[in-house]
Motif scaffolding. Structure first.
Motif, mmCIF file in Angstrom:
data_model
loop_
_atom_site.group_PDB
_atom_site.id
_atom_site.type_symbol
_atom_site.label_atom_id
_atom_site.label_comp_id
_atom_site.label_asym_id
_atom_site.label_seq_id
_atom_site.Cartn_x
_atom_site.Cartn_y
_atom_site.Cartn_z
ATOM 1 N N SER A 176 92.329 23.951 78.804
ATOM 2 C CA SER A 176 93.615 23.917 78.093
ATOM 3 C C SER A 176 93.984 22.486 77.702
ATOM 4 N N GLY A 177 93.017 21.776 77.178
ATOM 5 C CA GLY A 177 93.278 20.438 76.663
ATOM 6 C C GLY A 177 93.175 19.339 77.707
ATOM 7 N N ARG A 178 93.132 19.696 78.979
ATOM 8 C CA ARG A 178 93.041 18.657 80.016
ATOM 9 C C ARG A 178 91.584 18.377 80.340
ATOM 10 N N PRO A 179 91.178 17.109 80.273
ATOM 11 C CA PRO A 179 89.792 16.805 80.606
ATOM 12 C C PRO A 179 89.571 16.782 82.118
ATOM 13 N N VAL A 180 88.418 17.256 82.529
ATOM 14 C CA VAL A 180 88.053 17.218 83.945
ATOM 15 C C VAL A 180 86.540 17.019 84.003
ATOM 16 N N ASP B 77 83.495 21.294 68.816
ATOM 17 C CA ASP B 77 82.923 21.303 67.457
ATOM 18 C C ASP B 77 83.153 19.951 66.787
ATOM 19 N N GLN B 78 84.377 19.428 66.938
ATOM 20 C CA GLN B 78 84.694 18.127 66.325
ATOM 21 C C GLN B 78 83.843 17.028 66.938
ATOM 22 N N LEU B 79 83.697 17.056 68.275
ATOM 23 C CA LEU B 79 82.886 16.039 68.950
ATOM 24 C C LEU B 79 81.437 16.132 68.484
ATOM 25 N N HIS B 80 80.953 17.372 68.361
ATOM 26 C CA HIS B 80 79.575 17.580 67.927
ATOM 27 C C HIS B 80 79.367 17.027 66.513
ATOM 28 N N ALA B 81 80.312 17.352 65.624
ATOM 29 C CA ALA B 81 80.204 16.876 64.234
ATOM 30 C C ALA B 81 80.251 15.346 64.196
ATOM 31 N N TYR B 82 81.126 14.787 65.000
ATOM 32 C CA TYR B 82 81.259 13.323 65.053
ATOM 33 C C TYR B 82 79.967 12.683 65.555
ATOM 34 N N LEU B 83 79.412 13.252 66.629
ATOM 35 C CA LEU B 83 78.175 12.695 67.194
ATOM 36 C C LEU B 83 77.041 12.783 66.176
ATOM 37 N N THR B 84 76.995 13.893 65.438
ATOM 38 C CA THR B 84 75.969 14.065 64.415
ATOM 39 C C THR B 84 76.111 12.989 63.330
ATOM 40 N N ALA C 12 79.031 19.395 78.391
ATOM 41 C CA ALA C 12 80.464 19.368 78.069
ATOM 42 C C ALA C 12 80.866 20.797 77.728
ATOM 43 N N LEU C 13 81.932 21.267 78.345
ATOM 44 C CA LEU C 13 82.294 22.684 78.229
ATOM 45 C C LEU C 13 83.681 22.872 77.646
ATOM 46 N N ALA C 14 83.856 24.065 77.047
ATOM 47 C CA ALA C 14 85.182 24.455 76.556
ATOM 48 C C ALA C 14 85.559 25.770 77.210
ATOM 49 N N THR C 15 86.855 25.906 77.507
ATOM 50 C CA THR C 15 87.285 27.144 78.155
ATOM 51 C C THR C 15 88.277 27.960 77.327
ATOM 52 N N ASP C 16 88.722 27.451 76.198
ATOM 53 C CA ASP C 16 89.527 28.300 75.303
ATOM 54 C C ASP C 16 89.211 27.943 73.850
ATOM 55 N N PRO C 17 89.695 28.747 72.910
ATOM 56 C CA PRO C 17 89.278 28.530 71.511
ATOM 57 C C PRO C 17 89.599 27.129 70.987
ATOM 58 N N ALA C 18 90.741 26.561 71.397
ATOM 59 C CA ALA C 18 91.096 25.229 70.902
ATOM 60 C C ALA C 18 90.169 24.171 71.500
ATOM 61 N N ASP C 19 89.860 24.328 72.797
ATOM 62 C CA ASP C 19 88.928 23.392 73.424
ATOM 63 C C ASP C 19 87.556 23.500 72.759
ATOM 64 N N ASN C 20 87.223 24.729 72.380
ATOM 65 C CA ASN C 20 85.975 24.977 71.666
ATOM 66 C C ASN C 20 85.945 24.212 70.349
ATOM 67 N N GLU C 21 87.080 24.192 69.662
ATOM 68 C CA GLU C 21 87.170 23.457 68.396
ATOM 69 C C GLU C 21 87.025 21.953 68.623
ATOM 70 N N VAL C 22 87.580 21.481 69.734
ATOM 71 C CA VAL C 22 87.436 20.060 70.062
ATOM 72 C C VAL C 22 85.952 19.719 70.245
#
Lengths: 252, 337
Positions: free
Chosen positions: B223-227, B97-104, B85-95
Motif C-alpha cells: 500500500s505504497g509503504r516500502p519495506v 511498471d514505472q520502475l521497470h520502464a525507467y530501468l530499461t 522487488a514485489l507489489a501487493t496491490d494494483p497501484a504498487d504494481n504500477e509503480v
C-alpha cells in the motif's frame, strides 16, 4: 492581473500550496518547488528537523513560508499538542490541522477535527483544517473561526481527483473564507477543475513529488491552477445539448 | 592521517590507506546508531533507482562491480541470490511498471516476473503478492560481519584505534571526515549539506519449526509503504522507516507496527520469528543523495553523505579517497566543496 490569494489578511501571489513529502531527494524537491511558484508550503511537524540542512532550511532559503501541519495525529488532544509545539518551534501561529480517523483511509475524523479546530482558534491560532468534502462540516469549521477550509478531492495520496465536484461547489457557494482543495490531486486537470469549481487555491504534494518528472509536473500544476482561475473568472459558456454554430447565421 | 568515524566508510578508507602505506588513526565513538551498524546490508543500486537519482544509480553500479573483490579481500561472504522487488496491490504494481520502464531507459536489466514465478522462486511469499521485478545482479552482505572484518583488516595494517578525538588543529597530516550523519558538525563546509535521516529497523531470527528466511533480498511496496527483508543465515533484517527528525534515536511503536504488518503481508512466516532487536540509525543525507568525497581544505577530506548507500558505496569511496590522498590537495585552498 493582480489577483492575490488572501488568507487571514496575508497575501500570496501563488494559488498553489505545496507539500514536501515523497521527493527522490532535496535537490529535486527544490527545483520542483521553484517551478511550482508556490509561496506557502506545508511540512509535517512530526517529521521535522529544525537543526539544519533539511526541508525547513530549503524552504527558508527559497523564501517560501512554512505552514506546519499536524499529519499523523489521531485525536484532538494530539493535534492541539502538535500545533502548540509547531508554534513554539517555528514561530508561527498558522497551522494546517489534520486529524485523521485511521491509517488506511487517512480520512479526517470530523468530530475530533471540529473539536481541535475550535480549541486552536480559541488559543489564537490561524487554523486551516483539512476536512471531508462535507458542506455542513465545512460550514461548522468556518463557524468556529477557521481562516480557510480545505476539503479533500479524494483521500490523501490516491491521485483519484475530485470525486464529488458538486460538494466542492456547495462548500464554495456558502463559504466566506477561502476554500482550498486539499488532497487527491493526481494530475493537472484535477487542479484546473478545483479552480473552476471556485476554490481559492489548491494544495498538493504527491502528484508532483512522485511524478516521473517532478519539475515538469510542478510546472503543469502551476499552469493548471492559473488556467482554472482564469477560466472561472472569465465566465464559461453554458453547456448545451445540441450544436450551436459559432459563425453568424445567414440572416443575422 | 586521521579518519574521523569507524563506520563502513571510515574503516574502508582507513584500510585502503593503511594498506597503501599511510600511517592511520581511526577515531571512533562506536555509536549504536551509526548507519552501517544498524543497516540491512543490501548492495542493491538497481532496485533503489528512481528518476532524479541518476548519479546515485551510476555511482552505485560502479561500486557494485567492485564489491566481489572487496569482499574477497576481507574474506566476507556475499549473498549473490539477487533481489526481488514485489507489489501487493494494483497501484504498487504500477509503480513497479514505472520502475521497470525507467530501468530499461537507463539501460539496466531487470525482469518483470509473475506471481507464479515469484512463488516458485520463494515459496514463502504471501498470497497477496501480485507480481515482481527480479534483479539477479544485486548483492547483500551481513553488515556487522563486514564491520568486524574491516576492523580486523585495519589492525592487520597497524591502524590505531582511539575513542578520543584530538582537536583537528593538533593533528598533523590529513584528516578524513567519515562520521556519517555526525559529519555536519565536524567542518563548516558540511554544516548545511549533511543531515541525519533516521531509519528504524528490526532484526528477526528464525525459530525451530519456522520457515527459513527467503533466499533473495525481498523489497516490496505494501500500500505504497516500502519495506525490505534482507536474509541472514539465522533470520532476516527488516527495514526500514525514513524520517527527518534530527538525532532522535527512539524506535517508535508505530514504526515497529508498520514494519511488522507490512513484512507479514510479504512473508507471513515472520509472525513466528523471534523479534531479536529493534534499532534506530542515522543515514547521512545530502541534498542530492550523492556522497561528498572531496578536499574541503588543504588537510581535510570529506567522505560522507552516503545516505541509504553507505555499504554499497564503501569500495568506490575508499578508492576515491585513496586517489585524493595520492594526488594531494589541490594547490589553491578550498577545493570545490
Amino acid at each position: 492581473m493582480d489577483d492575490p490569494l488572501i488568507i487571514a489578511g496575508r497575501e500570496f501571489g501563488s494559488r498553489l500550496i505545496m507539500g514536501t513529502g515523497g521527493a527522490a531527494n532535496l535537490s529535486v524537491l527544490e527545483r520542483a518547488l521553484v517551478e511550482s511558484g508556490t509561496e506557502l508550503t506545508t511540512v509535517a511537524m512530526r517529521r521535522l528537523d529544525s537543526s539544519g540542512g533539511g526541508v525547513l532550511d530549503l524552504l527558508r532559503s527559497l523564501g517560501i513560508s512554512v505552514l506546519p501541519n499536524t499529519a499523523g495525529c489521531r485525536g484532538a488532544a494530539e493535534a492541539v499538542l502538535t500545533a502548540r509545539l509547531a508554534r513554539e518551534a517555528l514561530d508561527t501561529d498558522w497551522v494546517k490541522l489534520e486529524v485523521v480517523a485511521d491509517e488506511q483511509t487517512l480520512l479526517p475524523d470530523p468530530i475530533e477535527l471540529l473539536d481541535a479546530a475550535e480549541r486552536l482558534v480559541d488559543d489564537g491560532f490561524t487554523v486551516l483544517p483539512y476536512t471531508n468534502d462535507d458542506p455542513v462540516l465545512a460550514r461548522r469549521l468556518e463557524d468556529v473561526g477557521c481562516a480557510a477550509v480545505m476539503p479533500l478531492g479524494s483521500p490523501i495520496g490516491t491521485g483519484l481527483g475530485i470525486r464529488n465536484p458538486h460538494n466542492i461547489e456547495l462548500i464554495v457557494a456558502r463559504a466566506s473564507v477561502p476554500v482550498i482543495l486539499d488532497a487527491g490531486i493526481g494530475t493537472a486537470s484535477d487542479a484546473a477543475l478545483a479552480m473552476e469549481l471556485g476554490c481559492s487555491a489548491v494544495l498538493l504534494a504527491t502528484a508532483v513529488t512522485r511524478a516521473q518528472d517532478p519539475v515538469r509536473m510542478a510546472a503543469a500544476m502551476r499552469a493548471a491552477v492559473e488556467a482554472g482561475r482564469l477560466a472561472k473568472s472569465a465566465g464559461r459558456i453554458p453547456q448545451r445539448f445540441w450544436a450551436h454554430a459559432s459563425s453568424p447565421a445567414p440572416d443575422a | 592521517m586521521t579518519v574521523l568515524g569507524g563506520g563502513v566508510i571510515g574503516l574502508s578508507v582507513a584500510w585502503y590507506a593503511a594498506r597503501a602505506g599511510f600511517p592511520v588513526t581511526v577515531v571512533d565513538h562506536a555509536s549504536p546508531h551509526g548507519g552501517s551498524w544498524v543497516a540491512g546490508g543490501m548492495l542493491a543500486p538497481i532496485t533503489e533507482a528512481w528518476p532524479g537519482d541518476e548519479d546515485v544509480l551510476a555511482l552505485g553500479v560502479e561500486s557494485l562491480a567492485l564489491w566481489p573483490g572487496f569482499a574477497e579481500d576481507l574474506d566476507v561472504p556475499l549473498n549473490r541470490t539477487g533481489t526481488l522487488a514485489l507489489a501487493t496491490d494494483p497501484a504498487d504494481n504500477e509503480v513497479l511498471d514505472q520502475l521497470h520502464a525507467y530501468l530499461t531507459r537507463m539501460g539496466r536489466s531487470a525482469t518483470r516476473v509473475t506471481r507464479r514465478e515469484l512463488r516458485a522462486l520463494e515459496p514463502g511469499l504471501g498470497p497477496t503478492v501480485r507480481s515482481g521485478l527480479s534483479v539477479p545482479g544485486d548483492l547483500s552482505v551481513d553488515n556487522r560481519a563486514l564491520l568486524d572484518a574491516l576492523r580486523a583488516a585495519c589492525r592487520h595494517y597497524d591502524v590505531h584505534f582511539t575513542e578520543d578525538a584530538e582537536p583537528p588543529t593538533a593533528v598533523s597530516g590529513v584528516t578524513v571526515i567519515a562520521a556519517g550523519a555526525w559529519s555536519r558538525d565536524l567542518h563548516p563546509a558540511l554544516r548545511n549539506v549533511i543531515r541525519p535521516v533516521k531509519g528504524e529497523i528490526l532484526r528477526l531470527t528464525a525459530r525451530p519449526g519456522t520457515l527459513p528466511p527467503p533466499r533473495h533480498t525481498i523489497r516490496a511496496h505494501v500500500s505504497g509503504r516500502p519495506v525490505y527483508l534482507v536474509p541472514r543465515t539465522d533470520g532476516l533484517v527488516l527495514g526500514a522507516t525514513q524520517h527527518e527528525t534530527g538525532f532522535d534515536a527512539d524506535v517508535t511503536v508505530g514504526a515497529v507496527r508498520d514494519l511488522l504488518r507490512d513484512a507479514e503481508t510479504v512473508w507471513p512466516a515472520v509472525a513466528e520469528y523471534a523479534l531479536a532487536e529493534t534499532s534506530a540509525g542515522f543515514r547521512s543525507g545530502s541534498p542530492d543523495n550523492m556522497p561528498v568525497i572531496d578536499w574541503l581544505a588543504p588537510d581535510v577530506i570529506a567522505a560522507t553523505g552516503h545516505h541509504r548507500n553507505g555499504l554499497l558505496l564503501a569500495p568506490v569511496t575508499a578508492r576515491r579517497v585513496l586517489s585524493l590522498l595520492r594526488e594531494g590537495a589541490p594547490p589553491r585552498e578550498g577545493g570545490d566543496s
